[in-house]
Design a protein around this motif. Sequence first.
Motif, PDB file in Angstrom:
ATOM      1  N   LYS A   6       0.827  -1.124  -0.031  1.00 56.97           N
ATOM      2  CA  LYS A   6       0.015  -0.091  -0.018  1.00 56.97           C
ATOM      3  C   LYS A   6       0.838   1.224   0.012  1.00 56.97           C
ATOM      4  N   LEU A   7       0.622   1.874  -1.084  1.00 60.38           N
ATOM      5  CA  LEU A   7       1.429   3.384  -1.168  1.00 60.38           C
ATOM      6  C   LEU A   7       0.530   4.555  -1.186  1.00 60.38           C
ATOM      7  N   PRO A   8      -0.061   4.955  -0.288  1.00 58.26           N
ATOM      8  CA  PRO A   8      -1.075   6.119  -0.082  1.00 58.26           C
ATOM      9  C   PRO A   8      -0.497   7.306  -0.771  1.00 58.26           C
ATOM     10  N   THR A   9      -1.105   7.771  -1.877  1.00 60.11           N
ATOM     11  CA  THR A   9      -0.934   8.912  -2.729  1.00 60.11           C
ATOM     12  C   THR A   9      -2.027   9.570  -2.970  1.00 60.11           C
ATOM     13  N   LYS A  10      -1.743  10.832  -3.719  1.00 66.08           N
ATOM     14  CA  LYS A  10      -3.166  11.642  -4.181  1.00 66.08           C
ATOM     15  C   LYS A  10      -3.732  10.768  -5.436  1.00 66.08           C
ATOM     16  N   VAL A  11      -4.882  10.558  -5.690  1.00 71.04           N
ATOM     17  CA  VAL A  11      -5.353   9.963  -6.730  1.00 71.04           C
ATOM     18  C   VAL A  11      -5.351  10.594  -7.872  1.00 71.04           C
ATOM     19  N   PRO A  12      -4.643  10.108  -8.985  1.00 74.09           N
ATOM     20  CA  PRO A  12      -4.488  10.756 -10.367  1.00 74.09           C
ATOM     21  C   PRO A  12      -5.921  11.150 -10.799  1.00 74.09           C
ATOM     22  N   ARG A  13      -6.147  12.344 -11.362  1.00 75.56           N
ATOM     23  CA  ARG A  13      -7.472  12.559 -12.046  1.00 75.56           C
ATOM     24  C   ARG A  13      -7.354  12.792 -13.386  1.00 75.56           C
ATOM     25  N   ASP A  14      -6.232  12.765 -14.020  1.00 76.93           N
ATOM     26  CA  ASP A  14      -6.194  12.850 -15.554  1.00 76.93           C
ATOM     27  C   ASP A  14      -5.043  11.886 -15.905  1.00 76.93           C
ATOM     28  N   PHE A  15      -5.245  11.582 -17.344  1.00 75.95           N
ATOM     29  CA  PHE A  15      -4.244  10.651 -17.759  1.00 75.95           C
ATOM     30  C   PHE A  15      -2.840  10.799 -17.328  1.00 75.95           C
ATOM     31  N   GLU A  16      -2.231  12.021 -17.668  1.00 73.62           N
ATOM     32  CA  GLU A  16      -0.997  12.274 -17.520  1.00 73.62           C
ATOM     33  C   GLU A  16      -0.433  11.863 -16.159  1.00 73.62           C
ATOM     34  N   SER A  17      -1.146  12.563 -15.150  1.00 74.29           N
ATOM     35  CA  SER A  17      -0.760  12.405 -13.763  1.00 74.29           C
ATOM     36  C   SER A  17      -0.825  10.628 -13.458  1.00 74.29           C
ATOM     37  N   LEU A  18      -1.711   9.663 -13.936  1.00 78.37           N
ATOM     38  CA  LEU A  18      -1.931   8.526 -13.581  1.00 78.37           C
ATOM     39  C   LEU A  18      -0.836   7.818 -14.281  1.00 78.37           C
ATOM     40  N   ARG A  19      -0.448   8.235 -15.532  1.00 76.63           N
ATOM     41  CA  ARG A  19       0.745   7.415 -16.213  1.00 76.63           C
ATOM     42  C   ARG A  19       2.317   7.797 -15.488  1.00 76.63           C
ATOM     43  N   SER A  20       2.004   9.168 -15.042  1.00 73.61           N
ATOM     44  CA  SER A  20       3.496   9.330 -14.162  1.00 73.61           C
ATOM     45  C   SER A  20       3.392   8.457 -12.933  1.00 73.61           C
ATOM     46  N   THR A  21       2.117   8.406 -12.377  1.00 75.38           N
ATOM     47  CA  THR A  21       2.067   7.570 -11.050  1.00 75.38           C
ATOM     48  C   THR A  21       2.668   6.198 -11.355  1.00 75.38           C
ATOM     49  N   ILE A  22       2.165   5.697 -12.230  1.00 75.43           N
ATOM     50  CA  ILE A  22       2.157   4.066 -12.462  1.00 75.43           C
ATOM     51  C   ILE A  22       3.664   3.960 -12.701  1.00 75.43           C
ATOM     52  N   ILE A  23       4.436   4.908 -13.640  1.00 74.78           N
ATOM     53  CA  ILE A  23       5.881   4.787 -13.885  1.00 74.78           C
ATOM     54  C   ILE A  23       6.663   4.878 -12.623  1.00 74.78           C
ATOM     55  N   GLU A  24       6.445   5.768 -11.669  1.00 73.13           N
ATOM     56  CA  GLU A  24       7.039   6.075 -10.586  1.00 73.13           C
ATOM     57  C   GLU A  24       6.861   4.744  -9.573  1.00 73.13           C
ATOM     58  N   ARG A  25       5.911   4.296  -9.704  1.00 79.59           N
ATOM     59  CA  ARG A  25       5.846   3.058  -8.602  1.00 79.59           C
ATOM     60  C   ARG A  25       5.807   1.626  -9.442  1.00 79.59           C
ATOM     61  N   LYS A  26       6.013   1.462 -10.486  1.00 82.75           N
ATOM     62  CA  LYS A  26       6.077   0.371 -11.275  1.00 82.75           C
ATOM     63  C   LYS A  26       7.220  -0.731 -10.517  1.00 82.75           C
ATOM     64  N   ASN A  27       8.142  -0.301 -10.001  1.00 77.81           N
ATOM     65  CA  ASN A  27       8.980  -1.176  -9.514  1.00 77.81           C
ATOM     66  C   ASN A  27       8.517  -1.957  -8.022  1.00 77.81           C
ATOM     67  N   ALA A  28       7.618  -1.008  -7.526  1.00 79.69           N
ATOM     68  CA  ALA A  28       7.066  -1.426  -6.197  1.00 79.69           C
ATOM     69  C   ALA A  28       5.971  -2.259  -6.483  1.00 79.69           C
ATOM     70  N   MET A  29       5.372  -2.410  -7.533  1.00 80.04           N
ATOM     71  CA  MET A  29       4.271  -3.033  -7.724  1.00 80.04           C
ATOM     72  C   MET A  29       4.268  -4.598  -7.871  1.00 80.04           C
ATOM     73  N   PRO A  30       3.446  -5.363  -7.232  1.00 84.96           N
ATOM     74  CA  PRO A  30       3.520  -7.038  -7.526  1.00 84.96           C
ATOM     75  C   PRO A  30       3.549  -7.098  -8.810  1.00 84.96           C
ATOM     76  N   LYS A  31       3.942  -8.562  -9.318  1.00 84.17           N
ATOM     77  CA  LYS A  31       3.961  -8.725 -10.622  1.00 84.17           C
ATOM     78  C   LYS A  31       2.822  -8.618 -11.487  1.00 84.17           C
ATOM     79  N   ARG A  32       1.759  -9.282 -10.996  1.00 85.98           N
ATOM     80  CA  ARG A  32       0.486  -9.310 -11.785  1.00 85.98           C
ATOM     81  C   ARG A  32       0.114  -7.952 -11.840  1.00 85.98           C
ATOM     82  N   LEU A  33       0.129  -6.788 -11.015  1.00 83.98           N
ATOM     83  CA  LEU A  33      -0.299  -5.623 -11.172  1.00 83.98           C
ATOM     84  C   LEU A  33       0.476  -4.621 -12.229  1.00 83.98           C
ATOM     85  N   ALA A  34       1.751  -4.816 -11.881  1.00 84.44           N
ATOM     86  CA  ALA A  34       2.739  -4.380 -12.920  1.00 84.44           C
ATOM     87  C   ALA A  34       2.357  -4.605 -14.442  1.00 84.44           C
ATOM     88  N   GLN A  35       2.144  -6.051 -14.565  1.00 87.59           N
ATOM     89  CA  GLN A  35       1.981  -6.776 -15.878  1.00 87.59           C
ATOM     90  C   GLN A  35       0.540  -5.774 -16.484  1.00 87.59           C
TER      91      GLN A  35
END
Length: 291
Positions: A6-35
């Motif tokens: 669980k990595l609590p952060t501000k929930v992204p409300r536009d695609f660019e913010s969501l994209r940045s959040t996913i890239i920033e956190r991809k290494n900490a994501m479980p395998k299936r979630l990263a997939q």
Amino acid sequence: MDNEVKLPTKVPRDFESLRSTIIERKNAMPKRLAQVAAFALTNPDEIAFGTTASIAAASEVQPSTLVRLAHHLGYEGFSDLQSIFRERLRDRTLSYEERLVSLEQSGAEDEDASILSGFLSAASQSINRLAASVQTEAFARSVDILAAADTIYLIAKRRSYPLTAHMTYAFSKLGIRHQIVASPNGVDPELVQFATPRDAAIAASFSPYAAESLTQSQELADRGVPVIAITDSAFSPLAACATHWFEVAESDFAGFRSLSASMALIMAFPVAIAERRRKMTPAKTTKDKME
């Protein structure tokens, strides 16, 4: 089962913010979630249009994984996450005529000045974002590879094509051997067959990625040819086969997206390569200079 973190952060409300959040956190994501996150960024239209079942099948995960990804990113459920992709689609799939109509309806007193200002602002934002994020060490290592190459292959299609067109001009003026992979007679697959590990390639592609660019870049990488990539996501298929890659996120104005930051980056490569080669060439002796 994957262990979720669980990595609590501000929930992204536009695609660019969501994209940045996913890239920033991809290494900490479980395998299936990263997939499934990688699938989402690579296939955003599929996420916008698809059902939970179809998206799960396409990304080769269970439907429950989509819900888990949404919760992991802070959304109430998958439909909440999906709404971000649908909003992006509404913003980006307007026809050129519809984009012009939206500009007319903006209500600006001086429409021409507003359009010019909008594009200049988007270009400035793109370049500032790249300046803040580009890794100069990666650029230097890329220049090392390209400066040592016998021939530099240039790969880009569709919207990315102007990048290689400009590099062709610059490389020609600087005396750098290169080959643009954009033949009008359809022999691009044969052209890349000439490349060897003594060569290198610069490839550019942005979502939705040009299939030919991805295929040719992967083929070169498989044969040991270093590929320097310019793309828009850590999950880009082009980044996956690159020796070094650069993330460039171009801002848009009224749905029109330029290549301002990408052009600034690729303009630096020919000059840096020429300078590196000049320094690699043994200095002439005094006698040589006099003769």
